[in-house]
Design an enzyme around this catalytic site. Sequence first.
Site, PDB file in Angstrom:
ATOM      1  N   LYS A 114      41.898  39.387  39.594  1.00 35.32           N
ATOM      2  CA  LYS A 114      42.111  37.986  39.973  1.00 35.32           C
ATOM      3  C   LYS A 114      41.087  37.133  39.250  1.00 35.32           C
ATOM      4  CE  LYS A 114      44.874  35.749  42.871  1.00 35.32           C
ATOM      5  NZ  LYS A 114      46.200  36.117  43.392  1.00 35.32           N
TER       6      LYS A 114
HETATM    7  P1  NAD Z   1      50.384  26.103  44.958  1.00 39.14           P
HETATM    8  O1  NAD Z   1      49.159  25.554  44.359  1.00 39.14           O
HETATM    9  O2  NAD Z   1      51.675  25.963  44.237  1.00 39.14           O
HETATM   10  O3  NAD Z   1      50.593  25.511  46.434  1.00 39.14           O
HETATM   11  C1  NAD Z   1      49.620  25.580  47.420  1.00 39.14           C
HETATM   12  C2  NAD Z   1      50.072  24.725  48.605  1.00 39.14           C
HETATM   13  O4  NAD Z   1      49.150  24.891  49.676  1.00 39.14           O
HETATM   14  C3  NAD Z   1      50.123  23.226  48.301  1.00 39.14           C
HETATM   15  O5  NAD Z   1      51.195  22.628  49.010  1.00 39.14           O
HETATM   16  C4  NAD Z   1      48.788  22.735  48.858  1.00 39.14           C
HETATM   17  O6  NAD Z   1      48.824  21.344  49.184  1.00 39.14           O
HETATM   18  C5  NAD Z   1      48.677  23.609  50.085  1.00 39.14           C
HETATM   19  N1  NAD Z   1      47.302  23.753  50.581  1.00 39.14           N
HETATM   20  C6  NAD Z   1      46.183  23.929  49.855  1.00 39.14           C
HETATM   21  N2  NAD Z   1      45.118  23.983  50.673  1.00 39.14           N
HETATM   22  C7  NAD Z   1      45.598  23.859  51.941  1.00 39.14           C
HETATM   23  C8  NAD Z   1      45.011  23.849  53.199  1.00 39.14           C
HETATM   24  N3  NAD Z   1      43.686  23.943  53.351  1.00 39.14           N
HETATM   25  N4  NAD Z   1      45.809  23.725  54.287  1.00 39.14           N
HETATM   26  C9  NAD Z   1      47.149  23.601  54.139  1.00 39.14           C
HETATM   27  N5  NAD Z   1      47.755  23.598  52.962  1.00 39.14           N
HETATM   28  C10 NAD Z   1      46.998  23.732  51.868  1.00 39.14           C
HETATM   29  O7  NAD Z   1      50.069  27.655  45.253  1.00 39.14           O
HETATM   30  P2  NAD Z   1      51.111  28.844  45.427  1.00 39.14           P
HETATM   31  O8  NAD Z   1      51.311  29.488  44.112  1.00 39.14           O
HETATM   32  O9  NAD Z   1      52.253  28.373  46.225  1.00 39.14           O
HETATM   33  O10 NAD Z   1      50.243  29.864  46.319  1.00 39.14           O
HETATM   34  C11 NAD Z   1      50.159  29.758  47.733  1.00 39.14           C
HETATM   35  C12 NAD Z   1      49.625  31.065  48.301  1.00 39.14           C
HETATM   36  O11 NAD Z   1      50.508  32.142  47.931  1.00 39.14           O
HETATM   37  C13 NAD Z   1      48.247  31.481  47.831  1.00 39.14           C
HETATM   38  O12 NAD Z   1      47.587  32.173  48.846  1.00 39.14           O
HETATM   39  C14 NAD Z   1      48.552  32.451  46.690  1.00 39.14           C
HETATM   40  O13 NAD Z   1      47.479  33.329  46.430  1.00 39.14           O
HETATM   41  C15 NAD Z   1      49.753  33.169  47.281  1.00 39.14           C
HETATM   42  N6  NAD Z   1      50.606  33.835  46.317  1.00 39.14           N
HETATM   43  C16 NAD Z   1      51.128  33.140  45.255  1.00 39.14           C
HETATM   44  C17 NAD Z   1      51.965  33.803  44.375  1.00 39.14           C
HETATM   45  C18 NAD Z   1      52.635  33.090  43.226  1.00 39.14           C
HETATM   46  O14 NAD Z   1      53.490  33.704  42.572  1.00 39.14           O
HETATM   47  N7  NAD Z   1      52.347  31.831  42.961  1.00 39.14           N
HETATM   48  C19 NAD Z   1      52.250  35.164  44.539  1.00 39.14           C
HETATM   49  C20 NAD Z   1      51.711  35.825  45.658  1.00 39.14           C
HETATM   50  C21 NAD Z   1      50.898  35.141  46.528  1.00 39.14           C
END
Ligand code: NAD
Length: 424
Positions: A114
Amino acid sequence: MTTVTHPDAHAEAGPFECAVCQFDQAAQRLNLDEGLREVLANPRRELSVSFPVKMDDGSLRVFRGFRVHHNEARGPGKGGLRYSTAVDLNEVRALAMWMTWKCAVARLPFGGAKGGVNVDPHSLSVGELERLTRRYGSEIGPFIGPERDIPAPDVGTNEKIMAWLMDTYSMSQGYSVPASFTGKPVSVGGSVGRAEATGRGIFFVTQEAYRQAGRSLEGSTVAVQGFGNVGSVTAWLFAKAGANVVAVSDANRAVYCRSGLNIEEIIAGTREASRLPASHPGDIITNDELLTLPVDILIPAAIEGQITGRNASAVQAKMIVEGANGPVNCSADFILKAKGITVIPDIVANSGGVIVSYFEWVQDLQSLFWREEHINRRLERMIVDAFREVESERAREGGTLREAAYRLAVSRVVEAIEARGVFP
Ligand code: NAD
């Protein structure tokens, strides 16, 4: 003599302490040798960089970035890159360890890695973001590569950033290396279906859990925290399947409507404003309130450490599906277990992203690209198989789904370490 820290000790601990606590419980249950336990409780390599970026006003700003390889026994490192002001080494270590287990549960030939930069990407101009990205990519250059470590998008990053990074890496090699990053635009070797893959995987896993319980998702009530890549696609797929998505949120606010939200409308509004639209039918509530709504399914899909010893006893959902990495900490797990709330853990629930990243890497290495139906079908098969294996382990040996998933993951990584032996 090995000791396991009681989860209460981690009530307010950082993400890495939480990840180690989860691993420790599995290690103890598996009677893992103390040496192996030490190996797996620590990341293999950590790179920490400070680098300057020329800002639009001519000034120089220094940013901190990281890339951590937790374990590579099963293959090259794989894991996302995060841009957020919460990024630090503790968080990146935890996320790298979780990737090791996630890849092992899905039987992918990858280890866990990561990375991230401590920055608010929304505070930069496009030019600043590109210069920051390219300089960070160049700093971590010696650490990455298609046979070494293949980064992907995560919080605060997207396919445009992956394209800049792939280009930066390719410039350093002197030829195009599309397999160096996944989550790229399709025009430069990305995979169709990758952008939706994490949300789609969350949907497939929940559907399977419901199917096993003899139930249908139609009419179930759902709350989703976080409306980025993962949360928005997840909410959309649940709504499409006839579920009643009653609440969604971003970092600023949550909207709640008992009779259900129009997710397509909210997605369109979010695209325009880059955040949840300010006015929308329904009540504005806080993220904390969203987490304790009386719903069938709660999907935290934002960041880690959202459900803790502080608020777990107020959770009313019947099932939690971890879209985010690490949204439920160790002490919350204890409380949720006692309340009989099913938690489908991150290392299974959100593995759709890394599964389709694996497909993207394979397609890039072969320069042979698949159709979206084929990708979605293979994704469904792999993630549902992984969930079924975890569920069977739970039925056989007891405990929670997380404990079962960790036992499978840790024993597969240990098997690889033992097969390879210890160098020299
Ligand atoms: P992103 O940046 O596209 O979206 C994140 C969202 O969370 C946004 O709407 C943001 O406003 C919100 N957010 C941020 N801080 C916050 C808080 N303190 N309280 C409430 N909402 C908050 O990110 P993403 O790619 O959607 O990732 C979201 C989660 O999923 C993360 O934990 C990431 O590690 C996990 N994840 C992502 C992927 C991927 O393919 N993108 C894969 C597996 C896991």
